[in-house]
Design an enzyme around this catalytic site. Structure first.
Site, PDB file in Angstrom:
ATOM      1  N   ARG A  28       6.895 -12.519  12.929  1.00 27.40           N
ATOM      2  CA  ARG A  28       5.521 -12.122  12.628  1.00 27.40           C
ATOM      3  C   ARG A  28       5.253 -10.805  13.344  1.00 27.40           C
ATOM      4  O   ARG A  28       5.732 -10.593  14.469  1.00 27.40           O
ATOM      5  CB  ARG A  28       4.516 -13.160  13.132  1.00 27.40           C
ATOM      6  CG  ARG A  28       4.359 -14.382  12.256  1.00 27.40           C
ATOM      7  CD  ARG A  28       3.627 -14.069  10.941  1.00 27.40           C
ATOM      8  NE  ARG A  28       3.352 -15.245  10.150  1.00 27.40           N
ATOM      9  CZ  ARG A  28       4.126 -15.711   9.158  1.00 27.40           C
ATOM     10  NH1 ARG A  28       5.248 -15.098   8.843  1.00 27.40           N
ATOM     11  NH2 ARG A  28       3.761 -16.782   8.477  1.00 27.40           N
TER      12      ARG A  28
ATOM     13  N   HIS B 114       7.385  -7.954   3.890  1.00 28.64           N
ATOM     14  CA  HIS B 114       7.275  -9.401   4.152  1.00 28.64           C
ATOM     15  C   HIS B 114       7.888 -10.229   3.007  1.00 28.64           C
ATOM     16  O   HIS B 114       7.197 -11.014   2.346  1.00 28.64           O
ATOM     17  CB  HIS B 114       5.805  -9.802   4.376  1.00 28.64           C
ATOM     18  CG  HIS B 114       5.648 -11.112   5.096  1.00 28.64           C
ATOM     19  ND1 HIS B 114       4.626 -11.387   5.959  1.00 28.64           N
ATOM     20  CD2 HIS B 114       6.400 -12.246   5.075  1.00 28.64           C
ATOM     21  CE1 HIS B 114       4.739 -12.622   6.437  1.00 28.64           C
ATOM     22  NE2 HIS B 114       5.828 -13.172   5.904  1.00 28.64           N
TER      23      HIS B 114
ATOM     24  N   GLU C 123      -0.876  -6.726   7.975  1.00 31.29           N
ATOM     25  CA  GLU C 123      -0.267  -6.464   6.655  1.00 31.29           C
ATOM     26  C   GLU C 123      -1.340  -6.491   5.569  1.00 31.29           C
ATOM     27  O   GLU C 123      -2.257  -7.303   5.652  1.00 31.29           O
ATOM     28  CB  GLU C 123       0.763  -7.561   6.336  1.00 31.29           C
ATOM     29  CG  GLU C 123       1.929  -7.570   7.279  1.00 31.29           C
ATOM     30  CD  GLU C 123       2.832  -8.790   7.089  1.00 31.29           C
ATOM     31  OE1 GLU C 123       2.613  -9.573   6.125  1.00 31.29           O
ATOM     32  OE2 GLU C 123       3.740  -8.978   7.900  1.00 31.29           O
TER      33      GLU C 123
HETATM   34  C1  DGY Z   1       6.347 -18.054   6.208  1.00 31.64           C
HETATM   35  O1  DGY Z   1       6.649 -19.054   5.560  1.00 31.64           O
HETATM   36  O2  DGY Z   1       5.853 -18.115   7.333  1.00 31.64           O
HETATM   37  C2  DGY Z   1       6.570 -16.745   5.552  1.00 31.64           C
HETATM   38  O3  DGY Z   1       6.397 -15.707   6.450  1.00 31.64           O
HETATM   39  C3  DGY Z   1       5.618 -16.575   4.387  1.00 31.64           C
HETATM   40  O4  DGY Z   1       4.351 -16.869   4.815  1.00 31.64           O
END
Ligand code: DGY
Length: 321
Positions: A240, A287, A269
């Protein structure tokens, strides 16, 4: 009037997932894949017993407070749950679930893509070819960092971290990791455990961030941590954006302290820190860690398994609150 539970689905999901949703629930789908504002979401959720959201919808304490009391479960289509205030959900008696395991392979693929792409300057090279600015070849042209045989440090040796390690070993990389607890030997698979992050950092020619974004890890990759990495290290992030201090990372890339960074996730984002775009030594993706057809189906089915368990009166397998 159907007696099936009403589920608000916040984004367009794969066809097979929506088909199962429609057959088992009174599903409020989002065929246009519109990103709902907070007010729209509150309006659409009236009368629903469950929500199937993605990380694109924020369930902070204020949002949770505004959810109708009928809402009993938030069954996320994501493994990451940093978009949900779990304590607030728990206080309100709302069950929260996620979708672990099923996206580990796909996310590890993207981690390896970032590792190679950042080290071998793939973004820069592709831009040269696409923009017709590739002029010549010479021994000093586009020289990057070799991956084979280097040391990789993994922060967060959960399922994705372990899949990254397994793939990196195919490049002869020596795997080090920092995790809350040491893994069992079969899961560790030869990787070297460091109880303290500080002990691992000076060894990391490559550093892969694979930890969840929690109050403990938020902004973890900061100037102090970066300063302990070897000069010329390469950092990749498929976890993240919140685990990174953007100014510190951009500063280290600009100064040459770090050779490169490969990033699939960002703070704020998609409106990311512009500094990343201005640097040549960043390899940037939007992402897409879990973005394969197989994985997106599996994530949807896993979220549905959690809903099914809840509404059948069983404990959902992936309950996080
Ligand atoms: C997750 O599953 O956490 C991916 O980053 C998509 O949200």
């Amino acid at each position: 009037m159907s007696d099936k539970p009403v589920i608000l689905v916040t984004r367009k999901l794969p066809d097979a997932v929506e088909a199962r949703l429609k057959s088992d629930y009174e599903a409020r789908l989002n065929p246009d894949d519109a990103l709902y504002s907070k007010d729209e979401l509150i309006e659409r959720v009236q009368g629903a017993q469950g929500i199937l959201p993605c990380h694109t919808e924020k369930f902070d304490s204020d949002m949770i407070a505004q959810l109708p009391n009928d809402v009993k479960i938030i069954a996320n289509f994501s493994v990451g749950v940093d978009h949900c205030d779990l304590a607030a959900a728990k206080d309100k008696g709302i069950v929260v679930t996620n979708t672990p395991d099923v996206l580990s392979d796909a996310t590890a693929e993207i981690a390896i893509l970032l590792l190679l792409g950042a080290a071998r300057r793939a973004g820069e090279g592709e831009t040269l070819v696409r923009t017709r600015t590739w002029k010549d070849w010479s021994p000093s042209f586009m020289v990057g960092v070799q991956v084979t045989g280097k040391r990789l440090g993994i922060v967060g040796m959960g399922r994705v971290g372990q899949m990254v390690a397994r793939r990196a070993k195919c490049f002869g990389m020596e795997i080090h990791y920092h995790n809350r607890s040491r893994l069992a030997p079969d899961l560790e698979d030869g990787a070297i455990y460091h109880n303290n992050l500080e002990d691992m950092l000076p060894l990391c020619q490559f550093l892969s961030l694979n930890c969840p974004n929690t109050p403990e890890t938020a902004g973890m990759l900061n100037a102090g941590v970066i300063s302990q990495l070897p000069d010329g290290a390469v950092v990749i992030n498929t976890a993240r954006g919140g685990v990174v201090d953007d100014d510190a990372l951009i500063g280290a890339l600009a100064s040459g302290k770090l050779a490169a960074a490969g990033l699939d996730v960002f703070n704020n984002e998609p409106d990311i820190h512009t500094g990343y775009r201005d640097l040549k030594n960043t390899f940037l993706l939007p992402h897409i860690g879990s973005a394969t057809a197989e994985t997106r189906d599996a994530m949807g089915f896993r979220a549905l398994d959690n809903l099914d368990a809840y509404f059948a009166g069983r404990e959902p397998g992936d309950r996080v609150a």
